[in-house]
Design an enzyme around this catalytic site. Structure first.
Site, PDB file in Angstrom:
ATOM      1  N   LYS A  43      -0.724  -4.394  -3.257  1.00  0.00           N
ATOM      2  CA  LYS A  43      -2.049  -3.703  -2.749  1.00  0.00           C
ATOM      3  C   LYS A  43      -2.259  -2.261  -3.461  1.00  0.00           C
ATOM      4  O   LYS A  43      -1.475  -1.397  -2.962  1.00  0.00           O
ATOM      5  CB  LYS A  43      -2.273  -3.686  -1.218  1.00  0.00           C
ATOM      6  CG  LYS A  43      -3.548  -2.850  -0.883  1.00  0.00           C
ATOM      7  CD  LYS A  43      -3.628  -2.776   0.709  1.00  0.00           C
ATOM      8  CE  LYS A  43      -4.760  -1.862   1.058  1.00  0.00           C
ATOM      9  NZ  LYS A  43      -4.673  -0.585   0.811  1.00  0.00           N
ATOM     10  N   ASP A  68      10.155   5.831  -9.694  1.00  0.00           N
ATOM     11  CA  ASP A  68       9.601   6.494 -11.371  1.00  0.00           C
ATOM     12  C   ASP A  68      10.604   7.809 -11.285  1.00  0.00           C
ATOM     13  O   ASP A  68      10.733   8.082 -12.529  1.00  0.00           O
ATOM     14  CB  ASP A  68       8.236   6.668 -11.236  1.00  0.00           C
ATOM     15  CG  ASP A  68       7.453   5.432 -11.270  1.00  0.00           C
ATOM     16  OD1 ASP A  68       7.939   4.413 -11.579  1.00  0.00           O
ATOM     17  OD2 ASP A  68       6.235   5.500 -10.718  1.00  0.00           O
ATOM     18  N   SER A 112       0.697  -1.228  -0.175  1.00  0.00           N
ATOM     19  CA  SER A 112      -0.079  -0.200   0.089  1.00  0.00           C
ATOM     20  C   SER A 112       0.885   1.124   0.234  1.00  0.00           C
ATOM     21  O   SER A 112       1.580   1.647  -1.149  1.00  0.00           O
ATOM     22  CB  SER A 112      -0.897  -0.090   1.102  1.00  0.00           C
ATOM     23  OG  SER A 112      -1.981   0.906   1.125  1.00  0.00           O
TER      24      SER A 112
END
Length: 714
Positions: free
Chosen positions: A494, A480, A469
């Protein structure tokens, strides 16, 4: 966005006052029965899930069957309590539970549980009686302890045989350690009697929680209902603090016993409370009447002791060593806010050798993404949170001139979405962090708007299968942006967002007044309600309302975050993870966000991977880790154990010797002294090979002179 959704949910909900379950099905005189409050709460949960859950799942016969199977599995996964005839009897409920839930009819679910409870008590009583008989430990016999793939016992005789073997196994375990059979039987008698005692303390709240779990997890793995005590514990986990006296409690021999005291908390400052003292009574305020808590479940006693900061609680204490008939002393304390420091972010510094030069790597371990929502909403600028704690730790590490930082997110199951965004902002300039798509397919891009950077140096993020999560939002954003190197194993996967709905606010006046009246009436099987202190009245629903995506457009749902440099997983990937959940949402991709990368590790990763692989090829610690994984897979296929004393003792001795030798080999490989049989492992000793290697990878990166993540902090 989420505040708007929460407000909409509150405004959109209306309750029908008339709700009463049909006549319960009788199982025994000790039956638990639902109360009218639970009926209304059940209907409201069904309404909220049906109308506002992200997956938009309709309650129908197909869903009912899944709920039924989950409920039976949660009660008797090992096929050790129900008879085959019980399961056949229950099958009529397979396709009606959806209608039951919508109507708030809990009688079918409670009937199944009451049959389970009856069987449980029967089997434990049988075990107690079986202790009076003799046992042949020289007989060649096997006990099958893993029965989930076996059919339910077809007869009481078959069930008794299975439980007889279980008793024999329990007794044999004790006999191998101590040949005194009389003492061993007495030990088991106390153990089984305690099981009966604990079973007798179950309440209708426990049954309701079991059934709601089966229902909500059928919809999706992360929509969950929490009864009042579980809701309180969940929110303590989220905030890493509570309001109370600062003591942890356990039940021992029917007494609520103090097992630890938080330094500086009310219990500690009173100077009248010690470890192993027993709490026999609790009173609210300076003149409140004492409630005797002997024989209570620990969570019910805790509910009385916790309460609002600044209020008075009085305890009747039997000091450790005092007889049960002794006179208790009264200790008065004012509740305070207790910060759970042991469960907050922590730092350490590790030193590595790079061609004769010392390289200092700071490691910050983050157990969860926590935040004190109450303080935050009240405008307290010093509210407790992951980001605030980590910022202080980073400032401290910079003062100690570390060369690089590793953020350890292993076993971090997530928490606050806001904290994941805020924490990312400590390492990047302003920009998008995560994308969130709601039930109407509208996408919000959640950004870090603060251009300042707390730490701009070399950064590594350590993850494992239980990093989930918010951990995946943070590590995905760092990856990224090219801001840090991700190390470890594939994360949990998740990719859903939950909103915590306080049902006390949903079930407002005049319905709340009506339920309060109903709750004060005690049904025959409902058990007496206790004061809930700082707990809610109706519990909390964590409802999946959205799905999050990385700024690259990829969802972390199912696939999680893939590390740049991977380690073998000690956690079985086929047993744990979102992709193992039948009700989980699929992976998908949306349009990427507009963001500027901070760095690019494309050219340096092959070199770092090569250096890592070279070390692993000659690393004894790495070899032992691979052997541990292989051993786990081997033992995973086992489902039985011998009941022959000689064979079991020989097997145990061999396993114990192997474990000692393996542990010593592991210790020596890490430069630690070997232990002899019976020696205790020194406190705070570090055997974490993976964390050591993560620091070494960062040292390699620094030694290469790479500048991929050198960002101006102006």
């Amino acid at each position: 966005m989420f505040k708007k959704v929460y407000l909409f949910l509150m405004l959109a909900t209306a309750l029908a006052c008339k709700a009463s379950p049909s006549k319960p099905i009788k199982v025994s005189t000790a039956d638990l029965v639902p109360d009218e409050q639970q009926v209304i709460v059940c209907k409201k949960i069904a309404e909220l899930i049906t109308n506002y859950n992200y997956k938009k799942v309709e309650l129908n016969d197909s869903i009912s069957t899944v709920i039924y199977n989950r409920y039976i599995k949660s009660l008797d996964e090992n096929h050790s309590y129900f008879l085959a005839s019980d399961i056949k009897d229950f099958e009529k409920y397979k396709t009606v539970l959806d209608d039951d839930i919508k109507a708030g009819n809990l009688n079918d679910a409670f009937y199944i549980f009451n049959v389970f409870q009856k069987r449980y008590i029967e089997h434990v009583n049988y075990s107690l009686a079986r202790l009076n008989k003799s046992f042949d430990f020289d007989k060649k016999e096997t006990f099958v302890y893993d029965r989930d793939k076996l059919p339910w016992p077809a007869s009481q005789t078959e069930m008794d045989d299975m439980w007889g073997q279980r008793v024999k196994y329990d007794l044999l375990n004790l006999k191998i350690a101590n040949p005194d059979m009389a003492k061993n039987k007495e030990t088991l008698k106390k153990r089984y009697t305690n099981l009966l005692s604990q079973a007798g303390k179950l309440s209708n709240q426990d049954v309701f929680q079991y059934f709601m779990d089966a229902f909500t997890e059928t919809i999706d793995p992360h929509t969950n209902y929490f009864n009042p005590s579980n809701a309180a514990n969940f929110n303590i986990e989220m905030s890493r603090q509570l309001e109370g006296i600062g003591a942890s409690l356990l039940v021992e021999n029917e007494y609520v016993t103090i097992k630890s005291v938080v330094p500086g908390g009310p219990a500690d400052k009173s100077k009248q409370i010690s470890i192993d003292d027993r709490i026999v009574g609790v009173a609210q305020g300076k003149i409140g009447e004492f409630q005797n808590v002997v024989g209570w479940r620990v969570e019910n006693a805790i509910a009385l002791i916790r309460g609002t900061k600044g209020t008075v609680v009085r305890l009747e204490i039997l000091p450790a060593g005092t007889s049960a008939g002794g006179k208790p002393k009264v200790v008065e304390m004012i509740r305070e806010k207790i910060i759970l420091k042991d469960q907050s972010a922590k730092k350490e510094i590790r030193t590595y050798n790079n061609n004769g030069k010392a390289v200092k790597i700071g490691v910050i371990s983050i157990p969860a993404f926590y935040i004190d929502y109450n303080d935050y909403k009240a405008g307290n600028p010093n509210y407790k949170s992951t980001t605030h704690d980590v910022k202080l730790l980073l400032d401290s590490l910079k003062q100690e001139n570390v060369d690089g930082v590793v953020i350890d997110l292993r076993e971090n199951g997530g928490g606050s979405l806001m904290e994941a965004i805020e924490l990312t902002g400590l390492f990047i300039k302003s920009g998008p962090v995560v994308q969130v798509r709601d039930t109407k397919d509208q996408v919000d891009v959640e950004k870090d708007d603060d251009p300042s950077i707390t730490y701009a140096g070399p950064l590594g993020i350590l993850v494992d299968r239980f990093s989930a999560s918010a951990s995946e939002i943070f590590s995905g954003a760092i990856q990224d942006y090219g801001r840090g190197i991700i190390l470890g194993t594939q994360t949990y996967g998740k990719g859903s967002v939950q909103n915590a709905i306080d049902l006390d606010r949903i079930l407002g006046s005049p319905i709340k007044d009506k339920i309060n009246q109903l709750a004060n009436r005690v049904s025959p099987g409902a058990k007496t309600r206790v004061s809930t202190g700082s707990q809610s009245t109706y519990g909390q629903l964590n409802l999946t309302i959205a799905k999050f995506y990385r700024i690259s457009g990829n969802s972390t749902q199912h696939k999680g975050v893939t590390p740049d440099i991977q380690f073998p997983s000690l956690i079985p990937l086929d047993k744990y993870g979102e992709d193992t959940e039948p009700s989980a949402m699929p992976f998908d991709v949306i349009q990427k966000s507009d963001f500027t990368k901070a760095g690019d590790f494309t050219s340096v990763l092959p070199q770092l991977t090569k250096l890592h692989d070279q070390r692993m090829a000659t690393s004894e610690s790495y070899k032992y880790m691979l052997e541990d994984i292989a051993d786990f897979k081997k033992h995973e296929t086992e489902n039985s154990v011998t009941l022959n004393e000689g064979e079991l003792k020989k097997q145990r001795d061999a396993d114990e010797q192997k474990a000692l030798e393996r542990n010593n080999l592991r210790r020596v490989a890490l430069g630690l002294p070997a232990l002899k049989k019976g020696d205790k492992k020194p406190k705070d000793e570090d055997l974490d090979f993976v964390k050591r290697e993560a620091g070494q990878i960062m040292t390699d990166y620094i030694s290469l002179g790479s500048k991929f993540t050198s960002i101006s902090t102006q």
